[in-house]
Enzyme design. Structure first.
Site, short mmCIF file in Angstrom:
data_model
loop_
_atom_site.label_atom_id
_atom_site.label_comp_id
_atom_site.label_asym_id
_atom_site.label_seq_id
_atom_site.Cartn_x
_atom_site.Cartn_y
_atom_site.Cartn_z
N HIS A 16 -43.49 24.26 8.84
CA HIS A 16 -43.77 25.03 10.07
C HIS A 16 -44.05 26.48 9.70
O HIS A 16 -43.14 27.29 9.56
CB HIS A 16 -42.56 24.91 11.01
CG HIS A 16 -42.73 25.60 12.33
ND1 HIS A 16 -41.92 25.34 13.42
CD2 HIS A 16 -43.61 26.55 12.74
CE1 HIS A 16 -42.28 26.11 14.43
NE2 HIS A 16 -43.31 26.85 14.05
N HIS A 18 -47.35 29.37 10.53
CA HIS A 18 -48.66 29.66 11.12
C HIS A 18 -49.42 30.54 10.14
O HIS A 18 -48.94 31.65 9.81
CB HIS A 18 -48.49 30.39 12.45
CG HIS A 18 -47.68 29.61 13.45
ND1 HIS A 18 -48.25 28.82 14.41
CD2 HIS A 18 -46.34 29.47 13.60
CE1 HIS A 18 -47.30 28.24 15.13
NE2 HIS A 18 -46.13 28.61 14.66
N HIS A 196 -44.93 22.32 19.24
CA HIS A 196 -43.84 23.23 19.55
C HIS A 196 -43.26 22.76 20.89
O HIS A 196 -44.00 22.55 21.86
CB HIS A 196 -44.34 24.65 19.73
CG HIS A 196 -44.65 25.37 18.45
ND1 HIS A 196 -45.51 24.87 17.52
CD2 HIS A 196 -44.20 26.55 17.96
CE1 HIS A 196 -45.58 25.72 16.50
NE2 HIS A 196 -44.80 26.74 16.74
N GLU A 199 -38.56 25.59 22.25
CA GLU A 199 -38.33 26.87 21.57
C GLU A 199 -37.75 27.84 22.60
O GLU A 199 -36.61 28.27 22.47
CB GLU A 199 -39.64 27.42 20.98
CG GLU A 199 -39.47 28.77 20.29
CD GLU A 199 -40.80 29.38 19.83
OE1 GLU A 199 -41.88 28.91 20.25
OE2 GLU A 199 -40.76 30.36 19.04
N ASP A 277 -41.96 30.09 10.10
CA ASP A 277 -42.77 30.35 11.30
C ASP A 277 -43.84 31.41 11.01
O ASP A 277 -45.01 31.07 10.87
CB ASP A 277 -41.88 30.78 12.47
CG ASP A 277 -42.37 30.31 13.83
OD1 ASP A 277 -43.33 29.54 13.88
OD2 ASP A 277 -41.76 30.72 14.84
N ASP A 278 -43.46 32.68 10.98
CA ASP A 278 -44.41 33.79 10.81
C ASP A 278 -43.74 34.83 9.90
O ASP A 278 -43.26 35.87 10.37
CB ASP A 278 -44.71 34.41 12.18
CG ASP A 278 -45.21 33.37 13.17
OD1 ASP A 278 -46.37 32.95 13.07
OD2 ASP A 278 -44.40 32.94 14.03
N1 ADE Z 1 -47.53 30.99 17.17
C1 ADE Z 1 -47.04 31.64 16.11
N2 ADE Z 1 -45.70 31.63 16.13
C2 ADE Z 1 -45.33 30.94 17.24
C3 ADE Z 1 -44.09 30.58 17.80
N3 ADE Z 1 -42.92 30.92 17.26
N4 ADE Z 1 -44.08 29.88 18.95
C4 ADE Z 1 -45.24 29.54 19.53
N5 ADE Z 1 -46.44 29.84 19.05
C5 ADE Z 1 -46.49 30.54 17.89
ZN ZN Z 2 -44.23 28.16 15.28
#
Ligand code: ADE
Ligand code: ZN
Length: 337
Positions: A16, A18, A196, A199, A277-278
């Site tokens: 996971h 992006h 997703h 969340e 995630d990011d």
């Molecule tokens: N796009 C990038 N990070 C995300 C996240 N945590 N939740 C939903 N979309 C995303």
């Molecule tokens: Zn995500």
């Protein structure tokens, strides 16, 4: 001669992440200069200092603005290469990377540039970084599903090297069922499916992602713990959950790691992996996430190996590849015994 110490980190898969969320401030400024794009910050340090979020939407606003520097095939290649180089040092042996085609199409960046740039780096990832990869096209749930369907058809027509589809962006108000047609088309085309769900949204979104979208995997899914019946089902069906605990804290879905449901999910017997995630936005690549949860929950080497094993078991890899990786995780586990 230095002693051969057992590696401090297990081999793992990252399931996971992006791609657009891996953009480091330094690279953002480099690409901005290359493409003549302005950024509303004087330097990388001030951009990084802006990474304080109230919720998912406040993050998505900055994340979307950051993408303005990604314009050419070379930009997408550089972005992909930078992520792989960084996580090779984190023990990542396999990565399933999501990208957001619509985020670039709306800015006039051709799909061919996006897919071409990513694909040409992924092709060489195993040789250059020792990381196998799979690519996932994620659709924006806060945009019209007809647009997502159109993008999916274009990806299929160009024979884009994607293993599956995902669903991301703002969750609340955009339930999974809106994308039933898109996911049915993906399934018909033989693509794998992740979404997703849970969340910021309720456990019902996790159930709906499984039932309406035939999602094989759930991204985040932390609200599942509010529904014990659903927890029993996902344990029974061994549904993988790609949890991003540091992201959840930074986006205030949960107040702290101490209050995060990850330990409860593991305790319940769910197939849970930890992911970033990011990463630059939350100042944590997957090795940093490993460190954070190990410290917060006092995880043992066996428990860390369990999370690493779950990352491979929850992947879209063929079983024979999973088995090879599981043997490596087991070797790591016993090397510390
Ligand atoms: N796009 C990038 N990070 C995300 C996240 N945590 N939740 C939903 N979309 C995303
Ligand atoms: Zn995500």
């Amino acid at each position: 001669m230095a002693a051969l110490l057992p590696s401090s980190r297990p081999p793992r898969a990252e399931l996971h992440v992006h791609l657009e969320g891996t953009l480091e401030p330094d690279l953002a400024f480099e690409l901005a200069a290359r493409n003549g794009v302005g950024l509303p910050y004087p330097d990388p340090a001030s951009l990084r200092a802006a990474y304080e979020f109230e919720d998912l939407q406040s993050f998505l606003d900055l994340y979307t603005a950051g993408m303005s520097v990604l314009r050419t095939e070379a930009d997408f290649a550089d972005l992909t290469r930078a992520y792989l180089a960084r996580v090779a040092r984190a023990g990542v042996r396999h990565a399933e990377i999501s990208f957001d085609p619509q985020a670039h199409l709306v800015r006039g960046v051709p799909l061919e540039a996006v897919v071409g740039g990513i694909a040409r780096v992924l092709e060489r990832s195993e040789a250059e970084h020792g990381i196998s990869t799979l690519l996932i096209a994620a659709f924006h749930r806060d945009r019209d599903s007809a647009e997502a369907l159109d993008v999916l058809e274009r990806l299929l027509a160009m024979d884009a090297p994607i293993v599956g589809v995902g669903l991301d962006n703002a969750e609340v108000g955009y339930p999974p069922r809106l994308f039933q047609d898109v996911f049915a088309r993906a399934e018909l085309a033989g693509l794998r499916r992740t979404a997703h769900a849970g969340e910021e949204g309720p456990a019902a979104n996790v159930r709906e992602a499984l039932d309406a979208l035939h999602a094989e995997r759930i991204d985040h899914g932390i609200s599942v713990v509010q529904d014990p019946g659903l927890v029993a089902r996902v344990v029974e069906q061994e549904v993988p959950f790609t949890v991003c605990p540091v992201s959840n804290v930074r986006l205030r879905a949960v107040p702290s790691l101490a209050e995060h449901p990850l330990p409860a999910m593991i305790e319940a017997g769910m197939l849970v992996s930890i992911n970033s995630d990011d990463p630059p936005y939350f100042d944590a690549y997957v090795d940093d996430v490993d460190d954070a949860v190990t410290a917060a929950y006092g995880l043992t080497r066996d428990q860390r190996a369990g999370l690493a094993a779950a990352s491979f078991r929850g992947s879209f890899l063929a079983q024979d590849r999973v088995d090879v990786h599981l043997a490596e995780v087991e070797a790591w586990r016993t090397a510390g015994a």
